[in-house]
Design a protein around this motif. Structure first.
Motif, mmCIF file in Angstrom:
data_model
loop_
_atom_site.group_PDB
_atom_site.id
_atom_site.type_symbol
_atom_site.label_atom_id
_atom_site.label_comp_id
_atom_site.label_asym_id
_atom_site.label_seq_id
_atom_site.Cartn_x
_atom_site.Cartn_y
_atom_site.Cartn_z
ATOM 1 N N VAL A 48 0.800 -1.257 0.170
ATOM 2 C CA VAL A 48 -0.038 -0.141 -0.011
ATOM 3 C C VAL A 48 1.000 1.300 0.110
ATOM 4 O O VAL A 48 0.699 2.273 -0.687
ATOM 5 N N ILE A 49 1.895 1.129 0.697
ATOM 6 C CA ILE A 49 2.833 2.339 0.962
ATOM 7 C C ILE A 49 3.580 2.379 -0.442
ATOM 8 O O ILE A 49 3.767 3.590 -0.855
ATOM 9 N N GLU A 50 4.159 1.390 -0.970
ATOM 10 C CA GLU A 50 5.108 1.568 -1.969
ATOM 11 C C GLU A 50 4.099 1.993 -3.365
ATOM 12 O O GLU A 50 4.535 2.793 -4.002
ATOM 13 N N ASN A 51 2.839 1.613 -3.212
ATOM 14 C CA ASN A 51 1.831 1.956 -4.554
ATOM 15 C C ASN A 51 1.883 3.646 -4.285
ATOM 16 O O ASN A 51 1.696 4.307 -5.325
ATOM 17 N N HIS A 52 1.646 4.133 -3.150
ATOM 18 C CA HIS A 52 1.375 5.602 -2.783
ATOM 19 C C HIS A 52 2.706 6.201 -3.235
ATOM 20 O O HIS A 52 2.568 7.164 -4.120
ATOM 21 N N LEU A 53 3.931 5.775 -2.614
ATOM 22 C CA LEU A 53 5.256 6.585 -3.197
ATOM 23 C C LEU A 53 5.514 6.475 -4.831
ATOM 24 O O LEU A 53 6.112 7.498 -5.248
ATOM 25 N N LYS A 54 4.828 5.465 -5.362
ATOM 26 C CA LYS A 54 5.403 5.207 -6.845
ATOM 27 C C LYS A 54 4.615 5.756 -7.473
ATOM 28 O O LYS A 54 4.291 5.707 -8.909
ATOM 29 N N GLY A 55 3.064 6.303 -6.949
ATOM 30 C CA GLY A 55 2.113 7.141 -7.504
ATOM 31 C C GLY A 55 1.044 6.331 -8.222
ATOM 32 O O GLY A 55 0.553 6.672 -9.416
ATOM 33 N N LYS A 56 0.821 4.753 -7.847
ATOM 34 C CA LYS A 56 -0.043 4.178 -8.343
ATOM 35 C C LYS A 56 -1.365 4.434 -7.673
ATOM 36 O O LYS A 56 -2.511 4.139 -8.586
ATOM 37 N N GLN A 57 -1.323 4.202 -6.433
ATOM 38 C CA GLN A 57 -2.629 4.438 -5.622
ATOM 39 C C GLN A 57 -2.279 5.469 -4.564
ATOM 40 O O GLN A 57 -1.610 5.010 -3.692
ATOM 41 N N PRO A 58 -3.123 6.620 -4.347
ATOM 42 C CA PRO A 58 -2.965 7.438 -2.888
ATOM 43 C C PRO A 58 -3.149 6.516 -1.830
ATOM 44 O O PRO A 58 -3.990 5.908 -1.696
ATOM 45 N N TYR A 59 -2.331 6.888 -0.577
ATOM 46 C CA TYR A 59 -2.710 6.512 0.694
ATOM 47 C C TYR A 59 -3.273 7.351 1.498
ATOM 48 O O TYR A 59 -2.257 8.524 1.759
ATOM 49 N N GLY A 60 -4.067 7.434 2.394
ATOM 50 C CA GLY A 60 -4.515 8.356 3.351
ATOM 51 C C GLY A 60 -4.828 7.350 4.630
ATOM 52 O O GLY A 60 -5.448 6.213 4.619
ATOM 53 N N PHE A 61 -4.248 7.897 5.975
ATOM 54 C CA PHE A 61 -4.219 7.206 7.021
ATOM 55 C C PHE A 61 -5.112 7.876 7.988
ATOM 56 O O PHE A 61 -5.521 9.000 8.153
ATOM 57 N N TYR A 62 -5.841 6.914 8.962
ATOM 58 C CA TYR A 62 -6.578 7.501 10.051
ATOM 59 C C TYR A 62 -5.787 7.340 11.208
ATOM 60 O O TYR A 62 -5.572 6.336 11.899
ATOM 61 N N PRO A 63 -5.614 8.722 11.790
ATOM 62 C CA PRO A 63 -4.635 8.998 12.725
ATOM 63 C C PRO A 63 -5.078 8.486 14.095
ATOM 64 O O PRO A 63 -4.399 8.294 15.070
#
Length: 330
Positions: A48-63
């Protein structure tokens, strides 16, 4: 110094996740075409994090995890960089470290970080709102939006993480210098590794030294915690503020603004109260939660004239009516 080229993907993911994390069984994302946001119920994995960093799918987290958070954001939804820069300087005055990100859209995010295990979210929000009040930016949205999660199945609101691959080339979702040149840090990984963690003890000291809790209580007592008399909020208004609504949000916000004005609440403070209140709303029939812009508009109408009626005949007000109410219905 961290060399971006020599840092492996796994090391980048580990560093990134050490800062931008929350609930591990759910995360958020959005469409880069339409901007539509949605929730994904699934484990937050390295992929999930890798896809975000590579621009494949954004990641948002619930803090929020129960009543604790390890990160907070002041979301300045405006192209003007002065308020977020002023926030960072004011935070520094109190010993708090905070960091400026150019958001994916038109504004800026100011990030504050806390120990990995999290600290009391209510304290975090109190201090951030206090600083926002001092710089006259009380309408700025704060994440987490709640002090705690108590309802089963509730996750709060997710924060879009920075460094989304597709936006970096546009100089968006990157951390930038808090000056008016707004230059991005040339090595974002070196920057992330330099971030300072704020302690709960520091927040306690800021709260105590500035009497923040008593100041907020004083505000609340001047607006909400009045008795059931014509000099205070009627019972229906108290219930609406406490519980939120499922329909007619705009009418409800208009009527709440009239009542808050009636007891002497300043216009800007009413906007702040209603921006907090809107997060309690659970609109039905696919409706979206009222926006900050809509609330500001309704408050503007409410403060533009000297309205006398309490709106007792309006359906949303009537649904919260209490037989004990002694309000003069005029």
């Amino acid at each position: 110094m961290i060399d971006d080229e020599k840092l492996s993907d796994k090391e980048k993911i580990r560093l990134f996740f050490s800062l931008f994390h929350g609930l591990e069984n759910v995360y958020g994302t959005y469409s880069t075409q339409s901007g539509k946001h949605w929730q994904i119920k699934g484990k937050v994995t390295e992929k999930v994090i890798e896809n975000h960093l590579k621009g494949k799918q954004p990641y948002g987290f619930y803090p929020l995890i129960s009543d604790k958070t390890s990160v907070a954001v002041a979301d300045f939804d405006n192209l003007d960089p002065r308020p977020p820069i002023e926030f960072i300087k004011k935070a520094e005055h109190y010993g708090l470290s905070s960091y400026l990100e150019k958001s994916k859209s038109k504004g800026y995010h100011v990030w504050l970080f806390f120990p990995k295990d999290g600290i009391n979210a209510k304290k975090v929000r109190q201090v951030i709102k206090f600083i926002l009040m001092e710089i006259d930016s009380i309408n700025t949205e704060v994440f987490p939006k709640q002090d705690s999660i108590t309802d089963r199945g509730s996750y709060g609101n997710f924060i879009n993480a920075p460094l989304f691959g597709k936006q970096i080339s546009k100089n968006k979702t990157v951390f930038i210098h808090p000056n008016f040149k707004l230059e991005s840090y040339p090595n974002q990984w070196e920057f992330l590794n330099s971030i300072k963690i704020n302690t709960e003890q520091l927040l306690d000291s800021i709260i105590s030294n500035n009497d923040i809790i008593n100041e907020r209580k004083s505000k609340e007592s001047s607006t909400i915690n009045y008795g059931n008399s014509k000099f205070g909020l009627p019972i229906c208004a108290k219930k609406i503020l406490r519980d939120g609504v499922t329909f007619d949000q705009r009418i409800a916000s208009f009527r709440l603004a009239i009542n808050l004005k009636r007891i002497g609440t300043p216009k800007e403070q009413t906007i702040e109260i209603l921006n907090d209140w809107k997060q309690k709303n659970k609109p039905i029939n696919g409706k979206k939660i009222i926006t900050k812009k809509e609330i500001k508009e309704q408050v503007g109408w409410a403060y533009s004239k000297d309205y006398k009626g309490f709106g007792c005949e309006v359906p949303i007000i009537k649904s919260f009516c209490d037989p004990k109410c002694k309000t003069n219905r005029i």
